[in-house]
Design a protein around this motif. Structure first.
Motif, short mmCIF file in Angstrom:
data_model
loop_
_atom_site.label_atom_id
_atom_site.label_comp_id
_atom_site.label_asym_id
_atom_site.label_seq_id
_atom_site.Cartn_x
_atom_site.Cartn_y
_atom_site.Cartn_z
N ARG A 81 0.87 -1.07 -0.40
CA ARG A 81 0.33 0.02 -0.08
C ARG A 81 1.05 1.21 0.24
NH1 ARG A 81 -3.92 -0.46 4.90
NH2 ARG A 81 -4.83 -3.11 4.59
N LEU A 129 -5.19 4.03 -8.05
CA LEU A 129 -6.53 3.46 -7.93
C LEU A 129 -6.82 2.35 -9.17
CD1 LEU A 129 -7.01 6.42 -5.45
CD2 LEU A 129 -9.23 6.54 -7.61
N VAL A 169 -2.69 -0.92 -4.70
CA VAL A 169 -3.01 -2.06 -3.28
C VAL A 169 -4.19 -0.94 -2.41
CG1 VAL A 169 -3.43 -4.07 -1.55
CG2 VAL A 169 -2.64 -3.87 -3.58
N TYR A 170 -5.31 -0.98 -1.94
CA TYR A 170 -5.82 0.30 -1.32
C TYR A 170 -4.97 1.52 -0.80
CZ TYR A 170 -8.15 1.43 2.84
OH TYR A 170 -9.56 2.25 3.65
N ILE A 205 -14.84 2.92 -9.64
CA ILE A 205 -13.88 2.22 -8.00
C ILE A 205 -14.70 2.38 -7.44
CG2 ILE A 205 -11.79 2.30 -7.16
CD1 ILE A 205 -10.56 3.12 -9.71
N ASP A 258 -14.85 2.19 -1.12
CA ASP A 258 -14.04 0.95 -0.02
C ASP A 258 -12.19 0.02 -0.69
OD1 ASP A 258 -15.39 -0.79 -1.67
OD2 ASP A 258 -15.66 -1.50 -0.27
N ARG A 259 -12.77 1.01 -1.64
CA ARG A 259 -11.20 1.22 -2.82
C ARG A 259 -9.97 1.25 -2.06
NH1 ARG A 259 -12.32 -2.04 -7.36
NH2 ARG A 259 -9.55 -1.56 -7.61
N PHE A 260 -10.22 2.79 -1.63
CA PHE A 260 -9.37 3.45 -1.64
C PHE A 260 -9.68 4.70 0.19
CE2 PHE A 260 -12.19 5.36 -3.74
CZ PHE A 260 -11.99 7.32 -3.50
#
Ligand code: FDA
Length: 311
Positions: free
Chosen positions: A185, A219, A223-224, A247, A250-252
C-alpha cells in the motif's frame, strides 16, 4: 501550496535551538497553546483521547509518536521501545490499530542495519495484534534506503506495512510502479521537505500534475491507496476518477493531518468516503510543527497571536 522559498526558510528555522526552546515553552500552555492546533498532545493519553473523538466523528486514524533524525543507537532503541509500548497502549485502549513512523526515528541516520532491526521489532510486535504500520517518507537523501528497507522487510513476510511516496520527487512515478509490483500500500503525498531542483519539481502545477498521474496509477494498479492531501483540486480529481472507473469507495481512502481542514474531513465522511486523520503526539513536535508552518506561512500569525496572548 507553499513556494520553495518559504519551505526553505522554515526548514532553516527548524534547526534553531532558541526557537525550539521558545516554542516548547509556549506551545502547550493550558490556555491558547498554539501547538495544540496541529499536535494532539505531548503524551499518549491525550493522543488516545483525540483518537476517540475522531472515531466518534466517523473518522479512521493513524497515531504518530513524533520524533526523527536521532543520532545515537541509544536514542533509536528508546524510540523503538516507545513504539512497542504505544502498541500495548493502543491494544489496551481498544482504539484503531494503525501507526505511522519515520525511519530516521528508528536509527536510519546511524546505519541501515540498526534501522532495519528496529523496524523489524515494531513489525514483529504489531503483527499478532492486527496493526497496520505506515512508513512515512522523509527527505530525498533517504528515499532509496527507505524503500530498500521497506522492500527487505516485505520480502521477509511483513505485509501489514505500507510506505508514503511524494509527488514532488521526479523519481516517484517509477517508485509507484515499484511498490505496486510488490502489492504493498502507498500513501500518496505532495512532499513536505525542502528539495533541490535536481530531484524535485518546484512548480506547483508540476507537483499537482504528478500527484494526479500517481493517484490514477494507484487507483487502477495499486492496493488500497491512501490519497493524503488537503487540496480540494486533488480530492475532486480523485473522486471524479474513481467514479468514472467505477472504483468503489472502500477501495481507497483519503487522509489528512490532525487539525487541518477539519471542515473538509467532515464533508468527506458525510459523503461516504473513508477519511483517515494522522494524529501526531509527543514532546518532539517542533520539526513537524515547523513543516506545517512552511506549508502555510499564514499559520505564523496564528502562532504569534498565541505567544503574545500568553506573555
Ligand atoms: P497544499 O499544500 O496545496 O494545500 C492545500 C490546502 O490545504 C491549502 O490551501 C490549505 O487550505 C490547506 N493546508 C495545507 N497545509 C496546511 C497547513 N500546514 N496548515 C493549514 N492549512 C493547510 N509529507 C512528507 O514529506 N512525508 C510524509 O510521510 C507525509 N505524511 C503525510 C500524511 C498525511 C496524512 C498528510 C495529509 C500529509 C502528509 N505529508 C507528508 C505532508 C504533505 O507532503 C504535504 O506537505 C501537505 O499535505 C500539504 O500539501 P497538500 O496536499 O495538503 O496541498
Amino acid at each position: 501550496m507553499l513556494d520553495a522559498a518559504s519551505k526553505a526558510f522554515f526548514h532553516a528555522l527548524a534547526g534553531s535551538r532558541t526557537l525550539k526552546r521558545l516554542a516548547s515553552r509556549y506551545g502547550f500552555r493550558p490556555s491558547g497553546g498554539f501547538a495544540r492546533r496541529f499536535i494532539a498532545g505531548e503524551d499518549v493519553d491525550q493522543a488516545l483521547e483525540a483518537t476517540r473523538a475522531l472515531k466518534a466523528a466517523g473518522m479512521l486514524i493513524t497515531l504518530d509518536h513524533l520524533g526523527e533524525s536521532v543520532t545515537s543507537s541509544a536514542e533509536a532503541d528508546a524510540a523503538t521501545r516507545t513504539y512497542l509500548s504505544l502498541i500495548d497502549r493502543i491494544v489496551a485502549a481498544g482504539v484503531e490499530r494503525n501507526v505511522s513512523l519515520k525511519l530516521t526515528q528508528l536509527g536510519l541516520s546511524i546505519d541501515r542495519a540498526t534501522c532495519l532491526d528496529n523496524l523489524r521489532r515494531v513489525l514483529g510486535a504489531s503483527a499478532p495484534h492486527g496493526f497496520f504500520v505506515r512508513v512515512d517518507m522523509e527527505d530525498s537523501a533517504v528515499t532509496e534506503v527507505t524503500l530498500d528497507i521497506f522492500e527487505t522487510l516485505w520480502g521477509l513476510g511483513y505485509h501489514h506495512t505500507g510506505v508514503a511516496l511524494q509527488s514532488m520527487l521526479l523519481r516517484s512515478e517509477e517508485d509507484v510502479r515499484r511498490v505496486n509490483r510488490l502489492g504493498a500500500r502507498v500513501r500518496l503525498i505532495k512532499g513536505a521537505y525542502n528539495e533541490p531542483r535536481t530531484v524535485a519539481y518546484h512548480r506547483k502545477a508540476d507537483v499537482d500534475a504528478a500527484f494526479v498521474r500517481m493517484m490514477q496509477a494507484l487507483l487502477t494498479e495499486g492496493v488500497y491507496p491512501a490519497i493524503a492531501t488537503h487540496a480540494v483540486k486533488m480530492i475532486e480529481a480523485t473522486k471524479q476518477f474513481a467514479a468514472e472507473r467505477r472504483i468503489a469507495r472502500d477501495r481507497f481512502e483519503f487522509q489528512m493531518l490532525f487539525g487541518i481542514r477539519r471542515d473538509l474531513q467532515a464533508q468527506l465522511v458525510a459523503d461516504g468516503y473513508r477519511m483517515r486523520v494522522y494524529v501526531p503526539f509527543g514532546r518532539e513536535w517542533f520539526p513537524y510543527f515547523m513543516r506545517r508552518l512552511g506549508e502555510r506561512p499564514a499559520n505564523v500569525a496564528f502562532v504569534l497571536k498565541g505567544i503574545l496572548r500568553e506573555r
